[in-house]
Design an enzyme around this catalytic site. Structure first.
Site, PDB file in Angstrom:
ATOM      1  CD  GLU A   1      -6.120   4.489  -0.975  1.00 54.97           C
ATOM      2  OE1 GLU A   1      -7.098   4.234  -1.698  1.00 54.97           O
ATOM      3  OE2 GLU A   1      -6.194   4.566   0.263  1.00 54.97           O
TER       4      GLU A   1
ATOM      5  CE1 TYR B   1      -3.828   2.395   0.961  1.00 52.81           C
ATOM      6  CE2 TYR B   1      -2.015   3.552   2.054  1.00 52.81           C
ATOM      7  CZ  TYR B   1      -3.301   3.537   1.548  1.00 52.81           C
ATOM      8  OH  TYR B   1      -4.065   4.668   1.632  1.00 52.81           O
TER       9      TYR B   1
END
Ligand code: ADP
Ligand code: MG
Length: 395
Positions: free
Chosen positions: A204, A116
């Site tokens: 993101e 991530y």
């Protein structure tokens, strides 16, 4: 403002962020052609909606998954046909789901590990924050809650920008070494550059993946942009897809109104963001639920007030309206005229409580009284909130 993944990929290309080649398609045939152009084996078909969790989502017709890895262009075309025109429900869309009108066909990669990675505004530290985790591909909120030690953060001073040592530190926190560290550092710098130049408020990448042949690539992309900077981001603004947005908010933005749709049934029309916040608070305090945040601004025109009132009345959830105006710069009579103009165009058959105070208040009150509209006056904020909550409960 948000954009689709296929549009994010265009930005990736422009800024040199490594990511598999992809082509967007609006029909199954286009998807087939795109898949043949990219070439199999190994393709991925991805529903394009402004929401995450697509992989684990389900279409309303029962078809499972908004992200499918397939082998051949024929399969890609078949899967695209099953997704297009259908409504996908994920944990981020709400139960109503989102209509899929485009799919992205991309080269599938063999993944060894998913990470991530995100860059965002951090108001708490007045800086930008880089968030990274070895637990990629899944729900990061859950990782943050259950295993916060698996998330690393690095703050970036906006005056100095992201430094190479910080990129290496983040890569090291993901246990990346040697050539992979170098690739990750390059990707982080490119993303930082993109984030800054395109006036993003969030980038993101979930997942950022390592492939079996050792490449570091961005496989997903969620972008938010700073709306206040859109005036200088023509290319980004052109990517706006209003069909993905709350229609009430789209209408409000056309008239320069600060409007945010909420789930309650008491609509508010207020001037000034602070007063709008207090109005929502006091409605809740007296047992009601606000249907929206709406700040018509300090110097709204009659046209803006009319538009605001029509947006409120067009919302089927709204069962009562509270107008709360403190006329500092705002002339109370403009508000009164805006309400009347809107009520003429759209029939007003729900309770309306109006609290007016300040600049030209007497004229405003007189205008409303002469209009023949059924309006309940209120003397102060508490009185106004109590009256609208009671009226909605009674209706
Ligand atoms: P979402 O987050 O909306 O579910 P993603 O783009 O993250 O959508 O896709 C879900 C999963 O599908 C990823 O975690 C990854 O495992 C897989 N995936 C996505 N894109 C690719 C790709 N190009 N090649 C191989 N697998 C992919
Ligand atoms: Mg994802």
């Amino acid at each position: 403002m948000n954009i689709h993944e296929y549009q994010a990929k265009q930005l990736f290309e422009k800024f040199g962020v490594a990511s598999p080649k992809g082509i967007v398609a609006s029909t199954a045939e286009e998807a087939g052609a795109a898949a043949r152009e990219i070439g199999g084996p190994g393709l991925v078909v991805k529903a394009q909606v402004h929401a995450g969790g697509r992989g684990k989502g389900t279409f309303k017709n029962g078809f499972k998954g908004g992200v499918h890895v397939v082998n051949t262009p024929e399969e890609a075309q078949d899967i695209a046909g099953k997704m297009l025109g259908q409504t996908l429900v994920t944990h981020q869309t709400g139960p109503e789901g989102k209509l899929v009108s485009k799919v992205l066909i991309a080269k599938a990669v063999d993944i060894t590990k998913e990470y991530y990675f995100a860059i965002l505004f951090d108001r708490g530290t007045s800086s930008h924050a880089i968030i990274a985790s070895t637990e990629g591909g899944m729900n990061i909120e859950e990782v943050a809650e259950k295993t916060p030690e698996k998330i690393s953060k690095e703050f970036v001073n906006p005056a100095i920008g992201l430094q190479p040592y910080q990129c290496r530190k983040i890569a090291a926190s993901l246990n990346l070494r040697g050539p992979q560290m170098n690739q990750a550092v390059k990707l982080f710098s490119a993303l930082w550059n993109l984030y800054l130049k395109a006036d993003c408020s969030l980038v993101e990448i979930n997942p950022l993946a390592i492939t079996t042949d050792g490449q570091v690539v961005a496989l997903d992309a969620k972008f938010n942009f700073d709306d206040n900077a859109l005036y200088r981001q023509k290319d980004v603004t052109a990517m706006r897809d209003t069909t993905e947005e709350d229609p009430r908010e789209v209408a409000a933005s056309e008239f320069g109104l600060n409007y945010i749709g909420l789930d309650g049934n008491i609509a508010c029309l207020v001037n000034g963001a602070g007063l709008a916040m207090s109005t929502m608070d006091i409605i809740k305090f007296h047992g009601g639920e606000p249907a929206n945040f709406l700040d018509v601004g300090g110097g709204a025109t009659k046209e803006q007030v009319t538009a605001a009132f029509k947006i409120i009345l067009g919302d089927p959830k709204v069962e009562g309206i509270l107008v709360n105006i403190f006329g500092g710069i705002m002339d109370c009579d403009i508000i009164a005229n805006g309400i009347i103009a809107a009520a003429k165009e759209v029939s007003l058959n729900i309770p309306l409580v109006v609290r007016l105070e300040g600049n030209n208040v007497e004229a405003g009150k007189a205008t409303l009284a002469a209009s023949g509209l059924k309006i309940t006056g209120a003397s102060d904020l508490t009185d106004a909130a109590q009256k609208i909550v009671a009226a909605v409960k009674a209706a």
